[in-house]
Scaffold this active site. Structure first.
Site, mmCIF file in Angstrom:
data_model
loop_
_atom_site.group_PDB
_atom_site.id
_atom_site.type_symbol
_atom_site.label_atom_id
_atom_site.label_comp_id
_atom_site.label_asym_id
_atom_site.label_seq_id
_atom_site.Cartn_x
_atom_site.Cartn_y
_atom_site.Cartn_z
ATOM 1 N N LYS A 113 41.445 28.706 35.621
ATOM 2 C CA LYS A 113 40.866 27.632 36.445
ATOM 3 C C LYS A 113 40.808 26.317 35.672
ATOM 4 O O LYS A 113 40.937 25.246 36.262
ATOM 5 C CB LYS A 113 39.472 28.018 36.949
ATOM 6 C CG LYS A 113 39.520 29.042 38.085
ATOM 7 C CD LYS A 113 38.254 29.072 38.905
ATOM 8 C CE LYS A 113 38.419 29.992 40.108
ATOM 9 N NZ LYS A 113 37.197 30.214 40.873
ATOM 10 N N LYS A 194 47.526 36.502 42.624
ATOM 11 C CA LYS A 194 46.486 37.044 43.498
ATOM 12 C C LYS A 194 46.382 36.240 44.798
ATOM 13 O O LYS A 194 46.489 35.021 44.771
ATOM 14 C CB LYS A 194 45.164 36.944 42.711
ATOM 15 C CG LYS A 194 43.939 37.446 43.406
ATOM 16 C CD LYS A 194 42.690 37.141 42.588
ATOM 17 C CE LYS A 194 42.016 35.857 43.057
ATOM 18 N NZ LYS A 194 40.571 35.802 42.905
ATOM 19 N N LYS A 197 41.906 32.207 48.415
ATOM 20 C CA LYS A 197 41.582 31.271 49.479
ATOM 21 C C LYS A 197 41.804 29.828 49.042
ATOM 22 O O LYS A 197 41.881 28.938 49.862
ATOM 23 C CB LYS A 197 40.152 31.483 49.988
ATOM 24 C CG LYS A 197 39.051 31.441 48.933
ATOM 25 C CD LYS A 197 37.691 31.509 49.618
ATOM 26 C CE LYS A 197 36.790 32.599 49.119
ATOM 27 N NZ LYS A 197 36.144 32.337 47.841
HETATM 28 P P1 ATP Z 1 38.877 31.661 44.778
HETATM 29 O O1 ATP Z 1 40.161 32.256 45.258
HETATM 30 O O2 ATP Z 1 38.361 30.543 45.598
HETATM 31 O O3 ATP Z 1 38.828 31.445 43.301
HETATM 32 P P2 ATP Z 1 37.916 34.255 45.116
HETATM 33 O O4 ATP Z 1 38.304 34.568 46.512
HETATM 34 O O5 ATP Z 1 38.661 34.832 43.990
HETATM 35 O O6 ATP Z 1 37.796 32.711 45.005
HETATM 36 P P3 ATP Z 1 35.265 35.101 45.706
HETATM 37 O O7 ATP Z 1 35.288 34.496 47.021
HETATM 38 O O8 ATP Z 1 33.961 34.888 45.060
HETATM 39 O O9 ATP Z 1 36.414 34.578 44.793
HETATM 40 O O10 ATP Z 1 35.619 36.648 45.754
HETATM 41 C C1 ATP Z 1 34.831 37.525 46.461
HETATM 42 C C2 ATP Z 1 35.285 38.928 46.255
HETATM 43 O O11 ATP Z 1 36.614 39.112 46.716
HETATM 44 C C3 ATP Z 1 35.278 39.398 44.792
HETATM 45 O O12 ATP Z 1 34.749 40.698 44.753
HETATM 46 C C4 ATP Z 1 36.720 39.405 44.411
HETATM 47 O O13 ATP Z 1 37.004 40.345 43.400
HETATM 48 C C5 ATP Z 1 37.372 39.793 45.721
HETATM 49 N N1 ATP Z 1 38.741 39.309 45.790
HETATM 50 C C6 ATP Z 1 39.152 38.014 45.763
HETATM 51 N N2 ATP Z 1 40.477 37.930 45.884
HETATM 52 C C7 ATP Z 1 40.939 39.214 45.979
HETATM 53 C C8 ATP Z 1 42.237 39.791 46.126
HETATM 54 N N3 ATP Z 1 43.312 39.030 46.191
HETATM 55 N N4 ATP Z 1 42.335 41.134 46.205
HETATM 56 C C9 ATP Z 1 41.236 41.925 46.153
HETATM 57 N N5 ATP Z 1 39.990 41.432 46.010
HETATM 58 C C10 ATP Z 1 39.826 40.100 45.929
#
Ligand code: ATP
Ligand code: LTN
Length: 329
Positions: A113, A194, A197
């Site tokens: 990040k 990954k 969002k």
């Molecule tokens: P950003 O993408 O904005 O950095 P994020 O989606 O990684 O954010 P959170 O919204 O806080 O972060 O994630 C919430 C949950 O979703 C966490 O448990 C994270 O491990 C899970 N998660 C996020 N992306 C994935 C993915 N691609 N596959 C599986 N689990 C995910």
């Protein structure tokens, strides 16, 4: 016997993807009968990357509605907004004083990040300490999160152990509760990264809340390969990811899916995948629409949640402050 504690959080940093859903959110509801569950909207974490205040407000309310639409029952579980419980920042400060700078600088999320911003701010570095505070405030036993959060869980355990050995036994040492399938869903456009969002390529992710036609279009455009053969292996990463998505929405195993589509083309597989995904998301999409505009209900849920969470969190902070040598008021 008292119930064990489950704790998790999601950041209101945008609209949630099916990665968030498969890796975390959809597992939350099944835990609420056997555990005391706390699910927070991690707004304090979200601001470690700049958020427009207007968007943050909307995303926070969306996320509460989504928690409810995903079947989290506020009569059984505690749903609350992180910034409503001031003990999170208080404990985070205390834990900052026993956390190594080097360890924070080595976190992979921090490294990736911080490459994306012009100036790296301290909040991004301290992010895992706040997450440790979230978890440790509630004597958490299990933390259901996606694979990308494993390192954050490890640092949380380190911090807890360090505190316990320096000031005597205080914190429960939490464990990660990984998703059975789909702990790491990849981008539909770049299967090496990954699904996120905050991806600038909107075709890379499917949002939990979006039009069904959008979902179908994105799955149709999803990157595969030129081999043209349905199989589940690391040389066909794009396809492998699609099979994982299929498996997590259908309940079929990856082997069963490969068998089902043996000798068939990617076109038909993608079409049926779109069917499985849209069908799987339909109930949560409908429920979300029903409750999102009921502001009074959402407010009742997060207010009551904050009250219950504060009660537990305050006890922990009192204990921690006392152990550290602060004089009580
Ligand atoms: P950003 O993408 O904005 O950095 P994020 O989606 O990684 O954010 P959170 O919204 O806080 O972060 O994630 C919430 C949950 O979703 C966490 O448990 C994270 O491990 C899970 N998660 C996020 N992306 C994935 C993915 N691609 N596959 C599986 N689990 C995910
Ligand atoms: N960092 C997490 C969100 C989060 C969280 C938590 C998860 C904030 N606090 C406590 C579990 C427990 C993420 O998924 N990005």
């Amino acid at each position: 016997m008292e119930k064990k504690v489950v704790y998790s959080g999601i950041q209101p940093s945008g609209s949630l993807t099916i990665g968030n859903y498969i890796g975390a959110l959809r597992n939350f509801k099944d835990l609420q009968d056997d555990y005391l569950c706390l699910y927070c909207i991690a707004d304090l974490h979200a601001i470690t990357v700049h958020q427009e205040p207007k968007n943050l407000r909307k995303n926070t309310l969306d996320l509460i509605a989504l928690y409810l639409a995903a079947g989290i029952d506020p009569e059984k579980s505690i749903i609350y907004i992180q910034s409503h419980v001031h003990e999170h920042t208080e404990l985070a400060w205390a834990l900052n004083t026993i956390t190594g700078l080097g360890q924070l600088q080595r976190m992979t999320q921090f490294k990736s990040k911080s490459q994306k911003v012009k100036e790296v701010e301290a909040g991004l570095l301290n992010y895992p300490v706040l997450m440790a505070a979230d978890i440790l405030l509630y004597n958490t036993n299990f933390v259901p999160v996606g694979e990308d959060q494993r390192q954050h869980l490890e640092i949380t355990r380190d911090i807890a152990e360090r505190f316990n050995s320096r000031y005597s036994e205080t914190f429960t040492i939490p464990e990660i509760l990984p998703a059975k399938v789909g702990g790491r869903i990849m981008s539909l456009q770049d299967p090496m990264s990954k699904m996120s969002k905050s991806d600038s390529n909107k075709d890379g992710f499917i949002l939990i809340i979006e039009d069904e036609n959008e979902t179908r279009k994105k799955l149709k455009k999803a990157v595969t390969d030129s081999l043209g053969k349905i199989s589940y292996n690391d040389d066909q990463k794009g396809l492998k990811n699609l099979i994982d998505i299929y498996a997590s929405f259908s309940g079929l195993s990856t082997d069963e899916i490969v068998c089902k589509y043996e000798g068939k083309g990617y076109g038909i597989f993608k079409e049926e995948l779109a069917e499985v995904v849209t069908l799987g998301l339909r109930p949560i999409r409908e429920k979300f629409k029903e409750i999102r505009d009921d502001k009074a209900y959402l407010e009742k849920v997060y207010k009551e949640g904050a009250e219950k969470a504060s009660y537990i969190a305050a006890k922990t902070v009192r204990k921690v402050y006392k152990k550290m040598g602060f004089i009580p008021r």
